[in-house]
Design a protein around this motif. Structure first.
Motif, PDB file in Angstrom:
ATOM      1  N   SER A 220       0.827  -1.208   0.000  1.00 28.55           N
ATOM      2  CA  SER A 220       0.000   0.000   0.000  1.00 28.55           C
ATOM      3  C   SER A 220       0.864   1.262   0.000  1.00 28.55           C
ATOM      4  N   VAL A 221       2.003   1.217   0.680  1.00 25.45           N
ATOM      5  CA  VAL A 221       2.929   2.353   0.681  1.00 25.45           C
ATOM      6  C   VAL A 221       3.544   2.514  -0.701  1.00 25.45           C
ATOM      7  N   ALA A 222       3.960   1.411  -1.303  1.00 22.62           N
ATOM      8  CA  ALA A 222       4.540   1.459  -2.647  1.00 22.62           C
ATOM      9  C   ALA A 222       3.516   1.988  -3.649  1.00 22.62           C
TER      10      ALA A 222
ATOM     11  N   SER B 182      -6.117  11.048  -2.041  1.00 19.50           N
ATOM     12  CA  SER B 182      -5.226  11.404  -0.940  1.00 19.50           C
ATOM     13  C   SER B 182      -5.003  10.220  -0.007  1.00 19.50           C
ATOM     14  N   LEU B 183      -6.065   9.511   0.331  1.00 22.67           N
ATOM     15  CA  LEU B 183      -5.951   8.351   1.217  1.00 22.67           C
ATOM     16  C   LEU B 183      -5.114   7.246   0.587  1.00 22.67           C
TER      17      LEU B 183
ATOM     18  N   ASP C 177      -3.392   4.923   3.419  1.00 25.29           N
ATOM     19  CA  ASP C 177      -4.447   4.687   4.404  1.00 25.29           C
ATOM     20  C   ASP C 177      -5.478   3.692   3.875  1.00 25.29           C
ATOM     21  N   TYR C 178      -5.587   3.597   2.555  1.00 27.84           N
ATOM     22  CA  TYR C 178      -6.499   2.654   1.898  1.00 27.84           C
ATOM     23  C   TYR C 178      -5.733   1.893   0.833  1.00 27.84           C
ATOM     24  N   GLN C 179      -6.249   0.714   0.494  1.00 24.52           N
ATOM     25  CA  GLN C 179      -5.724  -0.062  -0.626  1.00 24.52           C
ATOM     26  C   GLN C 179      -6.812  -0.108  -1.695  1.00 24.52           C
ATOM     27  N   PRO C 180      -6.453   0.093  -2.963  1.00 21.88           N
ATOM     28  CA  PRO C 180      -7.458   0.135  -4.021  1.00 21.88           C
ATOM     29  C   PRO C 180      -7.975  -1.243  -4.406  1.00 21.88           C
TER      30      PRO C 180
ATOM     31  N   VAL D 114       4.573  -0.457  -9.134  1.00 19.20           N
ATOM     32  CA  VAL D 114       4.374  -0.702  -7.698  1.00 19.20           C
ATOM     33  C   VAL D 114       5.279  -1.842  -7.230  1.00 19.20           C
ATOM     34  N   GLU D 115       5.347  -2.884  -8.028  1.00 19.35           N
ATOM     35  CA  GLU D 115       6.202  -4.022  -7.693  1.00 19.35           C
ATOM     36  C   GLU D 115       7.661  -3.589  -7.606  1.00 19.35           C
TER      37      GLU D 115
END
Length: 79
Positions: A6-8, A39-40, A45-48, A71-72
């Motif tokens: 989620s951070v990546a 923003s989240l 704070d959220y994962q899509p 992302v990977e």
């Protein structure tokens, strides 16, 4: 240790958005999402959901597979 996905994802989303000169609001409009949700996601704070990944990729002018690959790569930088 690998970077949390989620951070990546948030880092990649923000980087692509800024590279394209887009605001969170504009990306949200293009992807039919709220600015607050963008923003989240950027703050991890959220994962899509998968559908959201597709919408965001289109809004950012790339394919979903390109977005996931970025992302990977971002997640693997901290190995």
């Amino acid at each position: 240790m690998p970077l949390e996905i989620s951070v990546a994802f948030g880092r990649v989303l923000r980087r692509l958005r800024l590279e394209r000169g887009l605001s969170q609001e504009t990306v949200g409009e293009l992807a039919s999402l709220q600015r607050k949700y963008i923003s989240l996601l950027e703050r991890a704070d959220y994962q899509p959901k998968l559908e959201t990944v597709f919408r965001l990729a289109e809004a950012l002018g790339c394919t979903p597979s390109m977005l996931i690959a970025m992302v990977e790569e971002e997640a693997g930088k901290n190995l």
